[in-house]
Design a protein around this motif. Sequence first.
Motif, PDB file in Angstrom:
ATOM      1  N   VAL A  27       0.824  -1.209   0.000  1.00  0.00           N
ATOM      2  CA  VAL A  27       0.000   0.000   0.000  1.00  0.00           C
ATOM      3  C   VAL A  27       0.862   1.264   0.000  1.00  0.00           C
ATOM      4  CG1 VAL A  27      -1.790   1.274   1.232  1.00  0.00           C
ATOM      5  CG2 VAL A  27      -1.891  -1.220   1.133  1.00  0.00           C
ATOM      6  N   ALA A  28       1.713   1.406   0.996  1.00  0.00           N
ATOM      7  CA  ALA A  28       2.484   2.648   1.131  1.00  0.00           C
ATOM      8  C   ALA A  28       3.479   2.828  -0.007  1.00  0.00           C
ATOM      9  CB  ALA A  28       3.201   2.673   2.476  1.00  0.00           C
ATOM     10  N   LEU A  29       4.252   1.796  -0.308  1.00  0.00           N
ATOM     11  CA  LEU A  29       5.250   1.942  -1.376  1.00  0.00           C
ATOM     12  C   LEU A  29       4.602   1.965  -2.757  1.00  0.00           C
ATOM     13  CD1 LEU A  29       8.186  -0.205   0.036  1.00  0.00           C
ATOM     14  CD2 LEU A  29       7.974   2.275  -0.055  1.00  0.00           C
ATOM     15  N   THR A  30       3.445   1.319  -2.908  1.00  0.00           N
ATOM     16  CA  THR A  30       2.719   1.424  -4.170  1.00  0.00           C
ATOM     17  C   THR A  30       2.212   2.850  -4.373  1.00  0.00           C
ATOM     18  OG1 THR A  30       2.090  -0.897  -4.196  1.00  0.00           O
ATOM     19  CG2 THR A  30       0.709   0.605  -5.458  1.00  0.00           C
ATOM     20  N   ILE A 118      -0.522  -2.307 -11.820  1.00  0.00           N
ATOM     21  CA  ILE A 118      -1.714  -1.638 -12.339  1.00  0.00           C
ATOM     22  C   ILE A 118      -1.715  -0.155 -11.968  1.00  0.00           C
ATOM     23  CG2 ILE A 118      -4.228  -1.512 -12.101  1.00  0.00           C
ATOM     24  CD1 ILE A 118      -4.152  -4.610 -11.852  1.00  0.00           C
ATOM     25  N   ALA A 119      -1.384   0.156 -10.715  1.00  0.00           N
ATOM     26  CA  ALA A 119      -1.390   1.549 -10.261  1.00  0.00           C
ATOM     27  C   ALA A 119      -0.343   2.376 -11.005  1.00  0.00           C
ATOM     28  CB  ALA A 119      -1.148   1.619  -8.757  1.00  0.00           C
ATOM     29  N   VAL A 120       0.849   1.827 -11.187  1.00  0.00           N
ATOM     30  CA  VAL A 120       1.913   2.549 -11.893  1.00  0.00           C
ATOM     31  C   VAL A 120       1.543   2.736 -13.361  1.00  0.00           C
ATOM     32  CG1 VAL A 120       4.293   2.325 -12.707  1.00  0.00           C
ATOM     33  CG2 VAL A 120       3.756   1.983 -10.298  1.00  0.00           C
ATOM     34  N   TYR A 121       0.978   1.713 -13.991  1.00  0.00           N
ATOM     35  CA  TYR A 121       0.580   1.811 -15.396  1.00  0.00           C
ATOM     36  C   TYR A 121      -0.466   2.909 -15.589  1.00  0.00           C
ATOM     37  CZ  TYR A 121      -1.159   0.427 -19.971  1.00  0.00           C
ATOM     38  OH  TYR A 121      -1.543   0.424 -21.286  1.00  0.00           O
ATOM     39  N   ILE A 122      -1.448   2.940 -14.721  1.00  0.00           N
ATOM     40  CA  ILE A 122      -2.492   3.971 -14.824  1.00  0.00           C
ATOM     41  C   ILE A 122      -1.897   5.355 -14.600  1.00  0.00           C
ATOM     42  CG2 ILE A 122      -4.570   4.866 -13.693  1.00  0.00           C
ATOM     43  CD1 ILE A 122      -5.410   1.917 -13.292  1.00  0.00           C
ATOM     44  N   ALA A 123      -0.987   5.486 -13.634  1.00  0.00           N
ATOM     45  CA  ALA A 123      -0.355   6.785 -13.372  1.00  0.00           C
ATOM     46  C   ALA A 123       0.477   7.243 -14.567  1.00  0.00           C
ATOM     47  CB  ALA A 123       0.511   6.719 -12.126  1.00  0.00           C
ATOM     48  N   LEU A 124       1.181   6.323 -15.203  1.00  0.00           N
ATOM     49  CA  LEU A 124       1.967   6.689 -16.390  1.00  0.00           C
ATOM     50  C   LEU A 124       1.070   7.138 -17.534  1.00  0.00           C
ATOM     51  CD1 LEU A 124       4.705   3.906 -16.412  1.00  0.00           C
ATOM     52  CD2 LEU A 124       5.058   6.351 -16.054  1.00  0.00           C
TER      53      LEU A 124
END
Length: 137
Positions: A27-30, A118-124
């Motif tokens: 959670v935190a590092l994601t 998934i979170a990093v892909y959406i942010a990019l």
Amino acid sequence: PYGSAVAPRPQPALGRVALLLALVASVALTAAATVLAWQIAQGARATISTSALESGDLSFLTPVRDLVLWFEITGWAATALGIWALVQGIVAIAKNRGRGAGIAAVIIAGLGPFLFGIAVYIALIIGAAPELFGSSV
């Protein structure tokens, strides 16, 4: 004459620590990596080109190389903590030292890489192409 010995109740600390590690990793590092990914996409948006992407040239990341380094450190830290949480959760389950928290830690640590990706892909995507979402950030 001495009576029966009562086995001491196992302490749940092992499972609780595993759960804490899994939450930090998943959670935190994601969340930190997602913010960094968005900032990387924002910074690299001006220098990115289709020809660079097709040729595999990553020089468009030069203006944001410090953010890329922090993103990589965050990713490796999440990986290390997630593996630690997974192993410690399995040990907690096997030794019955915080079995419920250990089970939760194993599940969260197992889902962590998918959540991270998934979170990093959406942010990019959001950071690199804000005009798709009606914003001119």
